[in-house]
Design a protein around this motif. Sequence first.
Motif, short mmCIF file in Angstrom:
data_model
loop_
_atom_site.label_atom_id
_atom_site.label_comp_id
_atom_site.label_asym_id
_atom_site.label_seq_id
_atom_site.Cartn_x
_atom_site.Cartn_y
_atom_site.Cartn_z
N ALA A 27 0.83 -1.21 0.00
CA ALA A 27 0.00 0.00 0.00
C ALA A 27 0.86 1.26 0.00
N THR A 28 1.96 1.22 0.76
CA THR A 28 2.82 2.42 0.79
C THR A 28 3.53 2.61 -0.54
N VAL A 29 3.91 1.52 -1.18
CA VAL A 29 4.55 1.64 -2.51
C VAL A 29 3.57 2.24 -3.51
N ALA A 30 2.31 1.86 -3.39
CA ALA A 30 1.30 2.38 -4.31
C ALA A 30 1.13 3.89 -4.15
N LEU A 50 12.72 3.31 -4.69
CA LEU A 50 12.51 2.35 -3.60
C LEU A 50 12.06 0.97 -4.07
N ARG A 51 11.67 0.89 -5.34
CA ARG A 51 11.12 -0.37 -5.81
C ARG A 51 12.08 -1.56 -5.65
N LEU A 79 6.35 -4.92 -8.43
CA LEU A 79 6.66 -5.82 -7.31
C LEU A 79 6.53 -7.28 -7.71
N VAL A 80 6.28 -7.54 -8.96
CA VAL A 80 6.37 -8.93 -9.44
C VAL A 80 7.26 -8.93 -10.66
#
Lengths: 208, 189
Positions: A158-161, A171-172, A206-207
């Motif tokens: 959620a924070t990455v989104a 940060l990815r 993230l995948v």
Amino acid sequence: MSNDDDTSLIEQAVAQMLRDDDSLLPDAPSVERISRLRSVVDAAGDVHLGDESAGAPATDQNRSTVSRLRWPRVLSAAAALVAVFAVGVAIGGSPPGPLRDAGAAVGLPFDSTREVATKRAVDELGDALDAATTPTPGTGVDDALLQSVADADATMVATVADLSDDERMELRPVAHQVHLRAVDLFETNGRRLPTAQDEDLAELGLVG
Amino acid sequence: MNQERVDPDEPVDRLRSLDPDAWEQLYRRMYRPLLGHARRRLGSSDRAEDAVSETMERAVDGLDRFSPVGDNATRRWLFGILRNVIREQWRDADRSSRLPDRLPPPVEADGPADTIVRNESYADLRAAFDELSDDDQETLALRLGAELSPDEVAEIQGRRSGAVRMAQSRALGRLRDRLERKEGHEQRR
């Protein structure tokens, strides 16, 4: 042929492909680029010798373009932010989050509140994973530990989104890495990480 | 990592004393590895040249922060700076402009048929590589292109060495899957 054999062959092929790419590269930098670097080194030497006042124009001319353009802008923005901070403190202390975001937006070396939240979430997921993967003699990973990993992973996703595109690019890699550890942990335990079904994960990077 | 063991081939003292000859030697020595990596990541020879120049200049600017430890310390340091330069360039360009201006595939082969087969396979591998994520491409480019050790890549990427090995293995696995899917698709046609 096994997957390992295939992978080894592919590894060799990729290495060859990358080496082929390099085969036509020039052997050395151009005379102009070498000369420019030497000038930068000389100028830096002048600064170290304390010649800044006498040789400032020539030195600035030789500094890197990025440094030359960045610092006046950063310093003026920093001055403005310091003033805003001072006013904020004087009138009773407003929360630093918006100012932090403003600083990040103008290129100051501040993490935005979104970045701070993401880094914290990454750390917490890492802690949860460490706790879940620390072997306890005679026991496997219990459901509570797996749930804590799942919760921390969902929070991190959620924070990455919430990150901006630039922040996400920064940060990815670390978020991706720790997310993969969570996926692995669940797969190892015959489960499926809840966020693994999230269709937005690919968009967030993230995948794989 | 705290051992003060410095590679004798790296003239750190001369770099620190801002000896232009030492910096030129370093520039020449690291030029092709840095340029090859920058070109793979930026997709443009001109931008790669600029990125390498910028990397060297930032190294001069950031000399005070350089604390060489272990083998190839200068190489790790420069690749780390280059990584930041590349990321900053990415911010100024969308992904489409990063598609590489590819060099031609190798054409030497035993005969015309071999040439066609080899070049087709090469093109497939290239296409599959380009479809990998940026992280996968970077890891493979650093490990297999720049031929850095897992420890070196780990330092550059801010990861653990084991994570680099795992990332490399996963990236190669994904590459294998893509190639297998393509092969299966073509066999069905």
